[in-house]
Design a protein around this motif. Structure first.
Motif, PDB file in Angstrom:
ATOM      1  N   SER A  45       0.825  -1.208   0.000  1.00 35.61           N
ATOM      2  CA  SER A  45       0.000   0.000   0.000  1.00 35.61           C
ATOM      3  C   SER A  45       0.858   1.255   0.000  1.00 35.61           C
ATOM      4  N   LEU A 105       0.913   3.574   2.128  1.00 29.80           N
ATOM      5  CA  LEU A 105       1.460   3.897   3.441  1.00 29.80           C
ATOM      6  C   LEU A 105       2.789   3.188   3.691  1.00 29.80           C
ATOM      7  N   LYS A 161     -10.199   4.063  11.346  1.00 33.40           N
ATOM      8  CA  LYS A 161      -9.268   4.258  10.226  1.00 33.40           C
ATOM      9  C   LYS A 161      -8.923   5.734  10.064  1.00 33.40           C
ATOM     10  N   GLU A 179     -12.588   1.082  10.335  1.00 37.95           N
ATOM     11  CA  GLU A 179     -11.883   0.329   9.298  1.00 37.95           C
ATOM     12  C   GLU A 179     -12.789  -0.742   8.706  1.00 37.95           C
ATOM     13  N   ARG A 198      -3.824   8.076  -1.013  1.00 31.20           N
ATOM     14  CA  ARG A 198      -4.256   7.107   0.006  1.00 31.20           C
ATOM     15  C   ARG A 198      -5.778   6.995   0.044  1.00 31.20           C
ATOM     16  N   ASP A 222      -5.361   0.590  -4.873  1.00 25.17           N
ATOM     17  CA  ASP A 222      -5.414   0.071  -3.511  1.00 25.17           C
ATOM     18  C   ASP A 222      -5.547   1.169  -2.468  1.00 25.17           C
ATOM     19  N   GLU A 255      -6.726   3.296   0.851  1.00 23.21           N
ATOM     20  CA  GLU A 255      -7.058   2.905   2.220  1.00 23.21           C
ATOM     21  C   GLU A 255      -8.510   3.244   2.538  1.00 23.21           C
ATOM     22  N   LEU A 290     -12.750  -2.715   2.648  1.00 17.96           N
ATOM     23  CA  LEU A 290     -12.331  -1.344   2.393  1.00 17.96           C
ATOM     24  C   LEU A 290     -13.125  -0.412   3.304  1.00 17.96           C
ATOM     25  N   THR A 291     -12.470   0.650   3.768  1.00 13.42           N
ATOM     26  CA  THR A 291     -13.182   1.665   4.530  1.00 13.42           C
ATOM     27  C   THR A 291     -13.854   2.608   3.536  1.00 13.42           C
TER      28      THR A 291
END
Lengths: 313, 259, 315
Positions: free
Chosen positions: A5, A7, B9, B35, B94, B173, B175, B205-206
């Protein structure tokens, strides 16, 4: 999912963003340079003409003398008078015609193939090179209608040339007036002619005026079509004055007079091999550019004010 | 609230937002996003729900003069994404976003999905192809487009375009995924498809979803927040909000007295 | 039917009530107004017809003396010489070379300026620069001719000492400068027309300004931008004064911008400055040259028009 990811790779991502943003900065700089280049051109052009023409620009003789074989004596008088008279004809021919055409297209024209043809013609004429208008005038006004290379011919030619400019600006101004205003006038019993004359034209007058000014500014600087119809470059006389102190006060003899205009005079001085004439050319150029910049500047400012002030709601 | 097995999250803490014209659009918002859960934002037009959502990926930075106050913190790294030192681009990498109206780029289907990866400097063709396929499958679009990946994205139907935009957001991908009224421009069948897709993504997934449609919030979300005039009135499990709202204003909205 | 004709008869009209009579007059005035306005609008059509008729008529007389084959293939254009040749190619080559130089300058500068204004510049910068672009577009071409002959060419001669006083490079660059504002403002309009949602889509993916501008906005606006280029070509081809002043008047079949050459427009000016008798072949030759110029610009105008239409349909 698949790859690591953002992060987990945050340092790599940050380095990558930094690289990508570097391109932002580089392009920002290049773009600014391009803009400055454009703006500087305008400045250099103007300053160059003023500096080169400086000795003549502030000499009264330059404005009161006729052209001469000697650069030191040559002046702009006949060109100034010629330009003014030609502009008068252009104004009188192009403005009523252009405004009328725009009103017809916006207020009267039915949506059919006939109107479509007119629209296509207006768009197309706006993109026709100006020298073609010169050829048109040479064939039509000079020889077929036998106006000769006169002020009338030049004025009508430039009138045709700026017709699309006037039409487009007027249409834009008319279109900005909401239907509700028209309906309000109709609702109290006005005829179509009254709605158009007392409301539509009146409220769009500012917008029409900007279009007229921009068109006239273009006509003042136009050179090619006026050369083509055979404007003279050496005119040591003035046309008959349009107004006189004895009856009938107004005459039209000036219309058939030979003439020269500012850009033609500049061109003729510029074409001389002797560089002493180039000073005269520069001074004439400075005057032309000053007049057109002023007119365009006023028109652009006016249009901006109109757009800002009037909110039809 | 029973949230023993929940991880936060991201969360907004005392968050205020001002538009460039001075309008105080969001007032002291405190909102956690759990999350792998779906949080829905509901409320009447103009309540600030889209404004809040767009704060999460700093879309407001695109227009000069807008101002954030307070914090939006992302976990586990505890980054305040509103911090002036945090690059909005990093935030957007992100947290991805799906818009109200499908907004594919004037490119092929493949290039639309690959766009986020290309922006990240990815050049490996094999990897790009794999990720595009994975994302299109994740957005339930693969079977419909696998034979015409090079077609222009504009040729897809509205519903397909929106799933393409979801695939585009999934491919990197993220977050967190933000959905700004993702079905308001779609017909009922396409809406059902998108809702089903969100259901499939649940738990992986959030997500934060703005919706104008209360039934939709009830159908897809785990948590729901009700907003009114820039205030966050109530935030709870979706079932609780819809069955026994604590606040009178929430109840009025849910029962149709405010719209 | 019968009653309708009766109303038209004078005897019947005298019995019409004063109010209706007023309406009748009103209707007549309305009709006249509409008719006059229509005539104004038709002037555009008449102008086009007159252009076509005159160009074709005079060219027809020209082609009675000169075969179309010679016109298109003869490598020399010397209608005013004893040994007259009427090959249009040297004029076309000059016109195209100068237009190419102009576009080579204007396309990169204009496009970069447009992208900068649309995607990078602040609102204030944009609002300041756009009116100046308009001002620049209104500068008379004769002033640019002075600029080309007495400023740009001497500057170029410092870099290329062999450059003749009359050449195609200087005027080409100056025409480029002239069309930059046009390309910049039309392209900027096209880019502004790209919906904000598309930019937001790109930014939401983490794209930078540059990436958004180059990979999303520019491709989305491309047909509008290309239309600007095409219409700029048409302008460069039709430009007269700059080339008449600074490119020289010798028709020259070359594509080398360092040479001196005449364009179609420069030739027309050259002949018009002289004193050719009406009806002579020299006189007719400028109409034949004008016809070619008209066809060339028409081609690019129509092409540009359709490209722009395609763009407008997309948004």
């Amino acid at each position: 999912m698949g790859t690591a990811s953002t992060l987990e790779n945050i340092d790599a991502v940050r380095a990558m963003i930094k690289r990508a943003k570097l391109k932002d900065h580089i392009f920002g700089l290049v773009g600014l340079v391009c803009i400055m280049l454009i703006l500087l051109t305008l400045l250099i052009l103007f300053v160059d003409l003023v500096v080169d023409g400086y000795p003549k620009l502030f000499s009264a003789d330059f404005y009161s003398n006729f052209p001469s074989r000697r650069a030191a004596k040559a002046g702009l008088l006949s060109a100034l008078v010629g330009s003014s008279l030609v502009m008068l004809v252009t104004f009188v021919s192009a403005v009523p015609m252009g405004v009328g055409a725009a009103i017809y297209l916006e207020e009267y024209a039915p949506k059919n193939w006939f109107t479509e043809i007119i629209e296509v013609n207006v768009t197309n004429l706006a993109a026709v090179p100006s020298i073609i208008y010169g050829l048109l005038a040479l064939g039509l006004f000079v020889y077929t209608l036998d106006f000769g290379n006169s002020i009338l011919t030049a004025g009508l030619t430039l009138g045709l040339l700026i017709l699309p400019v006037v039409i487009v600006a007027t249409r834009e101004a008319i279109r900005a007036i909401p239907i509700a205003i028209r309906e309000a006038a109709y609702a109290v019993g006005a005829t179509k002619g009254q709605v158009v004359g007392q409301h539509v034209v009146r409220y769009s007058a500012g917008g029409i005026l900007t279009g007229v000014i921009i068109g006239m500014a273009r006509a003042i600087g136009e050179t090619a079509p006026v050369i083509t119809i055979g404007a003279l470059t050496f005119i040591a006389f003035l046309p008959e004055s349009p107004v006189s102190s004895t009856p009938p006060f107004i005459n039209f003899e000036w219309l058939t007079s030979g003439f020269t205009v500012l850009p033609i005079q500049m061109f003729s001085w510029l074409s001389r091999p002797s560089s002493s004439f180039h000073v005269n050319a520069a001074a004439a150029g400075a005057i032309i550019i000053l007049v057109t910049l002023l007119m365009n500047g006023i028109a652009i400012k006016m249009r901006y004010n109109i757009r800002k002030k009037i909110k039809w709601q | 609230m029973a949230n023993a097995d929940l991880t936060t999250k991201a969360e907004a803490r005392d968050f205020n937002f001002f538009y460039s014209n001075g309008h105080h659009a969001l007032k002291n918002i405190n909102l956690p996003l759990y999350e792998n859960k779906i949080t829905a934002l509901i409320g009447p037009s103009g309540c600030g729900k889209s404004t809040l959502l767009r704060s999460f990926n700093r879309m407001h930075d695109l227009y000069p003069g807008n101002r954030y106050e307070g914090e939006i913190v992302m976990h586990p790294d505890n980054t305040n994404i509103l911090d002036a030192n945090v690059d909005p681009i990093e935030v957007r990498m992100r947290i991805s976003m799906v818009f109200q109206k499908p907004n594919p780029f004037p490119k092929s289907i493949f290039e639309n999905v690959a766009y986020g990866l290309r922006v990240r400097g990815e050049k490996n063709k094999r990897l790009l192809a794999d990720k595009v396929e994975e994302a299109l499958k994740g957005a339930a679009l693969w079977d419909e487009v696998k034979d015409r990946l090079q077609d222009l994205a504009f040729n897809l139907s509205g519903g397909q375009q929106q799933r393409l935009c979801i695939a585009r957001a999934l491919a990197t991908d993220p977050e967190i995924m933000l959905f700004d009224e993702p079905t308001s421009a779609l017909d009922p069948i396409a809406t059902a498809n998108i809702e089903e897709l969100m259901n499939d993504l649940r738990g992986k997934l959030t997500m934060l979803v703005v919706t104008h449609n209360m039934q939709q919030a009830a159908r897809v979300s785990d948590y729901t927040a009700y907003m009114y005039l820039g205030d966050l009135i109530e935030h709870d499990k979706t079932g609780d909000i819809f069955i026994k709202p604590k606040d009178k204003r929430t109840e009025d909205y849910i029962t149709g007295r405010i719209s | 039917m019968n009653t309708a004709t009766q109303v038209q008869e004078p005897s019947q009209r005298t019995t019409i009530s004063p109010r209706l009579a007023k309406n009748y007059r009103r209707n007549i005035t309305e009709r006249i107004i509409e008719f006059l306005l229509m005539l104004c609008a038709l002037s555009a059509v008449f102008t086009t017809i007159a252009i076509v008729v005159i160009l074709v008529y005079e060219s027809y007389s020209f082609f009675e003396h000169v075969s179309v084959f010679d016109f298109l293939t003869d490598p020399q254009w010397t209608p005013l010489f004893e040994d007259a040749h009427y090959g249009i190619m040297p004029l076309v080559s000059g016109t195209l070379t100068i237009s190419f130089v102009a576009l080579a300058f204007a396309v990169p500068v204009g496009t970069i300026a447009a992208i900068y204004l649309s995607e990078f510049a602040s609102h204030k910068t944009r609002e300041t620069v756009k009116p100046i672009l308009e001002l620049l577009a209104g500068v008379p071409t004769i002033a640019f001719g002075y600029f080309a002959l007495l400023l740009v060419t001497p500057l170029l001669q410092m870099v290329f000492p062999d450059l003749p006083t009359f050449n195609m490079l200087g005027p080409g660059i100056v025409i480029g400068i002239m069309v930059v504002p046009y390309i910049a403002s039309v392209s900027e309009d096209a880019m502004r027309a790209v919906p904000m949602s598309m930019r937001e889509g790109a930014y939401a993916m983490g794209a930078t300004r540059f990436q958004t501008a180059m990979r999303v906005v520019t491709p989305a606006a491309i047909s509008g931008i290309v239309a600007a280029y095409i219409l700029a070509i048409s302008r460069a081809i039709g430009e007269t004064m700059v080339v008449a002043i600074a490119a020289g008047q010798q028709p020259n079949l070359t594509f080398n911008p360092m040479d001196s050459a005449a364009t179609i427009t420069a030739y027309i000016v050259q002949v018009a400055m002289g004193d050719l008798p009406h009806g002579s072949i020299g006189y007719q030759s400028i109409f034949a040259a004008g016809l070619v110029l008209m066809l060339m610009t028409l081609f690019f105008n129509v092409l540009g028009h359709f490209t722009r239409k395609k763009f407008r349909e997309a948004y």
